[in-house]
Design an enzyme around this catalytic site. Sequence first.
Site, PDB file in Angstrom:
ATOM      1  N   LYS A 190      23.764  25.788  42.529  1.00 43.80           N
ATOM      2  CA  LYS A 190      23.177  26.408  41.326  1.00 43.80           C
ATOM      3  C   LYS A 190      22.133  27.450  41.738  1.00 43.80           C
ATOM      4  O   LYS A 190      22.076  28.543  41.166  1.00 43.80           O
ATOM      5  CB  LYS A 190      22.572  25.322  40.414  1.00 43.80           C
ATOM      6  CG  LYS A 190      23.655  24.459  39.757  1.00 43.80           C
ATOM      7  CD  LYS A 190      23.133  23.212  39.033  1.00 43.80           C
ATOM      8  CE  LYS A 190      24.311  22.368  38.544  1.00 43.80           C
ATOM      9  NZ  LYS A 190      23.929  21.159  37.813  1.00 43.80           N
ATOM     10  N   GLN A 208      18.899  17.261  37.240  1.00 46.53           N
ATOM     11  CA  GLN A 208      20.207  16.895  37.788  1.00 46.53           C
ATOM     12  C   GLN A 208      20.459  15.399  37.623  1.00 46.53           C
ATOM     13  O   GLN A 208      19.592  14.577  37.911  1.00 46.53           O
ATOM     14  CB  GLN A 208      20.261  17.307  39.279  1.00 46.53           C
ATOM     15  CG  GLN A 208      21.623  17.153  39.924  1.00 46.53           C
ATOM     16  CD  GLN A 208      22.696  18.078  39.355  1.00 46.53           C
ATOM     17  OE1 GLN A 208      22.409  19.164  38.855  1.00 46.53           O
ATOM     18  NE2 GLN A 208      23.943  17.641  39.413  1.00 46.53           N
ATOM     19  N   ASP A 222      21.535  22.904  29.953  1.00 41.18           N
ATOM     20  CA  ASP A 222      22.670  22.014  30.223  1.00 41.18           C
ATOM     21  C   ASP A 222      23.345  21.576  28.920  1.00 41.18           C
ATOM     22  O   ASP A 222      24.429  20.989  28.945  1.00 41.18           O
ATOM     23  CB  ASP A 222      22.182  20.751  30.958  1.00 41.18           C
ATOM     24  CG  ASP A 222      22.607  20.718  32.416  1.00 41.18           C
ATOM     25  OD1 ASP A 222      23.596  21.376  32.764  1.00 41.18           O
ATOM     26  OD2 ASP A 222      21.933  20.012  33.190  1.00 41.18           O
TER      27      ASP A 222
HETATM   28  N1  GUN Z   1      25.574  15.910  37.127  1.00 43.08           N
HETATM   29  C1  GUN Z   1      26.896  16.186  37.105  1.00 43.08           C
HETATM   30  N2  GUN Z   1      27.139  17.280  36.363  1.00 43.08           N
HETATM   31  C2  GUN Z   1      25.933  17.708  35.914  1.00 43.08           C
HETATM   32  C3  GUN Z   1      25.540  18.810  35.095  1.00 43.08           C
HETATM   33  O1  GUN Z   1      26.333  19.627  34.623  1.00 43.08           O
HETATM   34  N3  GUN Z   1      24.192  18.905  34.866  1.00 43.08           N
HETATM   35  C4  GUN Z   1      23.289  18.018  35.363  1.00 43.08           C
HETATM   36  N4  GUN Z   1      21.997  18.202  35.068  1.00 43.08           N
HETATM   37  N5  GUN Z   1      23.630  16.987  36.111  1.00 43.08           N
HETATM   38  C5  GUN Z   1      24.953  16.847  36.385  1.00 43.08           C
END
Ligand code: GUN
Length: 298
Positions: free
Chosen positions: A55, A99, A122
């Site tokens: 990211k 996350q 998100d």
């Molecule tokens: N864990 C797995 N996929 C994601 C996501 O798209 N966002 C976040 N914050 N955690 C994740």
Amino acid sequence: MDSNNIIDGKELAKIIREEIRLEALEIKSERGRAPKLIAVIVGENPASQSYVRGKVRACDAAGFESETIKLEASTTEEELIQVVDGLNKDESVDGFIVQLPLPDHINPDHVIMAIAPEKDVDGFHPVNFGKMAQGLPSFLPATPFGIITMLDRYNVETSGKKCVVVGRSNIVGTPISILMSRKAKVGNSTVTLTHSRTKDLKEEVKQADIIVAAIGIPNFVTADMVKEGAVIIDVGINRVEDSSKKNGYRLVGDVDFEGVQSKAGLITPVPGGVGPMTVCSLLYNTLLSAKGVIYPKK
Ligand code: GUN
């Protein structure tokens, strides 16, 4: 793009990231700073660390500002919520993510509820989720948003098609089932959401024109479950041991790619399918936040 039946998420994400970079440049020249995304990570989960690195790399490539806040695995829920509060109030931050998964002693629902919906890029907060379900402007959850973007850019007809989703998680299965059924350019599908209690799941999946596999079980969808010509979106990113690899593992999806590819109309690979599109959608939501499109800036 490829002339075979592979949906190249990596290549598509690159194209969209370039579109986002150009818009970010405009924002920077208008308001003096680029869009800014913060990632919060708690503990040492290697897969999470790798996703967050991806990211941050994507932010760099799109000319965004970004930062990772790394917290010890022993961080308490209260401490994490204090960090979230600080980010909610920090006007230099357009959006942030925490996350997942979090260590067992932290309730992810409490943390998600603490995120200001205006910064929830998100799309996990119930306010954004509820708006999405009602077809109101909102931050769409990044993975489902990436999937509908792929279907859109590959001109996959979804209207009137039968879409079967495998897995009912809050972050993929449930929201993609809503998005595929809504009245929209990508949507108007007849959706079946299948899960661990579904009777004869194989027969359900076999009916699908579009399959979204998001169950987190390696190679779960096999050729005998797939109708000829189906479009297959594989959301799984599973690490399986592989001593021939330097790091000791390889990534496989929820779909038995080798067995299924020849039957599929279109199919996403793992890696290089949905994953890069998720990251791209996160950048896009951050751009929307910087522009005040969903929640106008005060
Ligand atoms: N864990 C797995 N996929 C994601 C996501 O798209 N966002 C976040 N914050 N955690 C994740």
